[in-house]
Each structure stands twice: as C-alpha cells, then as structure tokens.
Design a protein around this motif. Structure first.
Motif, PDB file in Angstrom:
ATOM      1  N   GLY A  44       0.801  -1.225   0.000  1.00  0.00           N
ATOM      2  CA  GLY A  44       0.000   0.000   0.000  1.00  0.00           C
ATOM      3  C   GLY A  44       0.829   1.268   0.000  1.00  0.00           C
ATOM      4  N   PRO A  45       1.838   1.413  -0.901  1.00  0.00           N
ATOM      5  CA  PRO A  45       2.676   2.618  -0.865  1.00  0.00           C
ATOM      6  C   PRO A  45       1.894   3.893  -1.123  1.00  0.00           C
ATOM      7  N   SER A  56       8.647  10.594  10.916  1.00  0.00           N
ATOM      8  CA  SER A  56       7.245  10.228  11.095  1.00  0.00           C
ATOM      9  C   SER A  56       6.682   9.643   9.810  1.00  0.00           C
ATOM     10  N   THR A  57       5.690   8.793   9.968  1.00  0.00           N
ATOM     11  CA  THR A  57       4.960   8.293   8.797  1.00  0.00           C
ATOM     12  C   THR A  57       3.476   8.239   9.118  1.00  0.00           C
ATOM     13  N   THR A  58       2.671   8.415   8.094  1.00  0.00           N
ATOM     14  CA  THR A  58       1.225   8.309   8.210  1.00  0.00           C
ATOM     15  C   THR A  58       0.750   7.231   7.252  1.00  0.00           C
ATOM     16  N   ILE A  59      -0.076   6.321   7.737  1.00  0.00           N
ATOM     17  CA  ILE A  59      -0.647   5.280   6.882  1.00  0.00           C
ATOM     18  C   ILE A  59      -2.156   5.326   7.030  1.00  0.00           C
ATOM     19  N   SER A  65      -7.447   0.106  -0.250  1.00  0.00           N
ATOM     20  CA  SER A  65      -6.275  -0.543   0.345  1.00  0.00           C
ATOM     21  C   SER A  65      -5.998  -0.015   1.739  1.00  0.00           C
ATOM     22  N   GLY A  66      -5.226  -0.793   2.486  1.00  0.00           N
ATOM     23  CA  GLY A  66      -4.584  -0.317   3.691  1.00  0.00           C
ATOM     24  C   GLY A  66      -3.114  -0.107   3.380  1.00  0.00           C
ATOM     25  N   SER A  67      -2.250  -0.229   4.395  1.00  0.00           N
ATOM     26  CA  SER A  67      -0.833  -0.033   4.159  1.00  0.00           C
ATOM     27  C   SER A  67      -0.027  -0.667   5.284  1.00  0.00           C
ATOM     28  N   GLN A 222     -14.185   6.862   5.941  1.00  0.00           N
ATOM     29  CA  GLN A 222     -12.819   6.787   5.416  1.00  0.00           C
ATOM     30  C   GLN A 222     -12.262   8.174   5.101  1.00  0.00           C
ATOM     31  N   PRO A 223     -10.942   8.306   5.042  1.00  0.00           N
ATOM     32  CA  PRO A 223      -9.935   7.293   5.332  1.00  0.00           C
ATOM     33  C   PRO A 223      -9.736   7.122   6.831  1.00  0.00           C
ATOM     34  N   PHE A 224      -9.308   5.921   7.219  1.00  0.00           N
ATOM     35  CA  PHE A 224      -8.937   5.640   8.603  1.00  0.00           C
ATOM     36  C   PHE A 224      -7.421   5.805   8.691  1.00  0.00           C
ATOM     37  N   VAL A 225      -6.987   6.700   9.556  1.00  0.00           N
ATOM     38  CA  VAL A 225      -5.595   7.164   9.536  1.00  0.00           C
ATOM     39  C   VAL A 225      -4.886   6.797  10.836  1.00  0.00           C
TER      40      VAL A 225
END
Length: 290
Positions: A44-45, A56-59, A65-67, A222-225
């Motif tokens: 899920g890039p 930091s990263t956010t998915i 898709s998820g990630s 959505q989106p769920f972050v």
C-alpha cells in the motif's frame, strides 16, 4: 473547611487513578531513527506518506487498500517502539498494529508478537490487544495468547509510546514505559526464539476486530488514519555476533523491578478486559504455560 472536603476527596481520587511511575524507562536507552534508516514500505505505498524529516509516517485505510511497513533487518532480541496516534470517531473493524513476525521467512509456521489497536464504534474506547503465538499460521493452528486492555488515556488525542521488549527469557509489552504485560518463557514450545522483523500496518479486520465481527468497517468514515513517529529499534539483528546483548528490561538488567511490577499490577487490575488464561472456553491443553 466543609467546602475543602469535596476538593480533598477529588484529589485523592485523582491520585488513586494517576498513572504510576515505573521508575525505569527503557525507551530512553534507544535513540529515535529516521523511517528509512530502519524501515521500508511493505504494501500500500499509495496509502503511506513520510514526513520531510523522515521521523514520522502516516498510513491509512480506505476502500481500495490499507498499508504496511517492515523493518529492513530481522532481530533475535531487542526493544522495538513507536509513538502512535490513532483516529477518533467510528473505527470499528479497523486494525492498527505494531508487531514482530517472521511470517515471510516461515510461511505457515511462523511466530508473532502483536500490539494491535482494535477500533470501535463511536463512544466506546479502543481496545489494545497484546498477543503472542508461536509456530502457527492462519491455517487453523493458531493458538493465540491474548491479553486485552482499555487505556487510561485517549489514544486519539496525542501520541503515546508503545513498545515490545523481547529477549531469550521474556517478552514485555510497554505503554509510555509502563509495563502492561510480561510473557515469560515457561514452556519451550510456547516462546518465540527465531529472528523476527518489525512491522506496522493498518487493515480491515471486520471479520473479528470489534465484538467478534459484529461491527464492520464503515467506509463512510474513510480514510482511517494512523500516525507513527519516534521509531526506536534497539537490539541484536539476526546476523549480530553472540556478544551482542539486548536492551535491559529493568535496572537489574532482567525481569521487572518491584516498582515496575507495581505499575503493571495497576494496569492489569484497572484496565485489563481479557486474559486468555482466565477464559474457561479455551482448551487448556493448547496453552500449557497457563
């Protein structure tokens, strides 16, 4: 004087409910790293962004898709942590995770150590699920060793640090350096001893995550972050020499100190909502360590 009594009662209650200090902070012995120093995208890039400074990263999860991300190295022990901020509102069916696994090295026969946040319907708290399983897979042979908690703070309001400390004799789950669970090596067959990688992910677990699947992910929200920062990887990689030593779990270097045990008892007495060893519906022959 009479007007002071309610205030005194309030302060006593507040003190009784306050998070106790564990007296020892293993996270302080491991420096934060940039995302690409330790991790890379796994899937899920297009649902993952890295901050400009890479700390930091956010998915996120949506209908497409998820990630997930994965550490570049495998480890045979170590301290693995990240500060995470969860999404508020309706999050039923959504699983946000930070965990260890060697599934890709041993498909169908892998080990896993999980910190999972199980989303919920609005107005109900998240459940933090810790889980250990050994030499199992999704083929019906999984024997989960779950302990679940509510949290003593709002995990959607700010970042909190979640960590797994794993060595040859024990696995300790920590929240803001407070031990919430210690899983000891009691039976050889129920303790992971093969190198594992570190993962983070967000995905749709509607079939089981919220009230055993009663409430599903609702993509109207959505989106769920999920946001991750303060990544910490401290330990011995799978290729490290025998002289490499794991991060100490306590001032003595092993186990938990009396103050850490007291903090863990406070969590388990007040916030634990499920423990597999106390579940009468479980087959005890499959969990000999109980």
């Amino acid at each position: 004087m009479a007007c002071l009594i309610p205030l005194l009662v309030f302060l006593v209650l507040r003190t009784a409910d306050a998070q106790p200090s564990p007296g020892y902070h293993p996270s302080s012995s491991v420096s934060p790293i940039r995302f690409y120093e330790g991790y890379s995208n796994l899937w899920g890039p297009q649902h993952q962004t890295i901050s400009p400074d890479q700390y930091s990263t956010t998915i996120w999860l949506d209908t497409s898709s998820g990630s997930g991300f994965k550490s570049k190295n495998s480890y045979r022990n170590g301290y693995f942590g990240a500060s995470i901020k969860l999404q508020s509102g309706y999050t039923a069916g959504v699983n946000t995770a930070f965990y260890l696994s060697n599934n890709q090295a041993y498909p169908g026969f892998h080990d896993e150590v999980d910190i999972e946040f199980l989303g919920n319907i609005e107005g109900r708290p998240y459940i933090l699920q810790t889980n250990v399983y050994v030499r199992g897979s999704g083929d019906g042979r999984i024997i989960g060793r779950e302990m679940r908690f509510h949290l003593w703070f709002d995990p959607t309001a700010s970042f909190h640090h979640y960590a797994i400390l794993w060595d040859s004799d024990e696995i300790i789950f920590l929240v803001d350096d407070v031990p919430i669970r210690r899983y000891a090596r009691k039976v050889e067959a129920t303790f992971p001893d093969r190198p594992m990688w570190v993962y983070g992910s967000i995905w749709d677990a509607s079939s089981w995550a919220t009230d055993n699947g009663k409430y599903k992910a609702d993509y109207r929200y959505q989106p769920f972050v999920a946001k991750y920062t303060d990544f910490k990887l401290g330990g011995c990689t799978g290729s490290a020499p025998p002289s490499c030593r794991p991060v100490p779990s306590s001032p003595s270097g092993h186990g938990l100190s009396p103050q850490q045990y007291a903090a863990m008892r406070w969590v388990q007495n007040n916030y634990m909502v499920y423990y597999y060893c106390e579940d009468s519906s479980r087959d005890r022959s499959l969990t000999p360590e109980c």
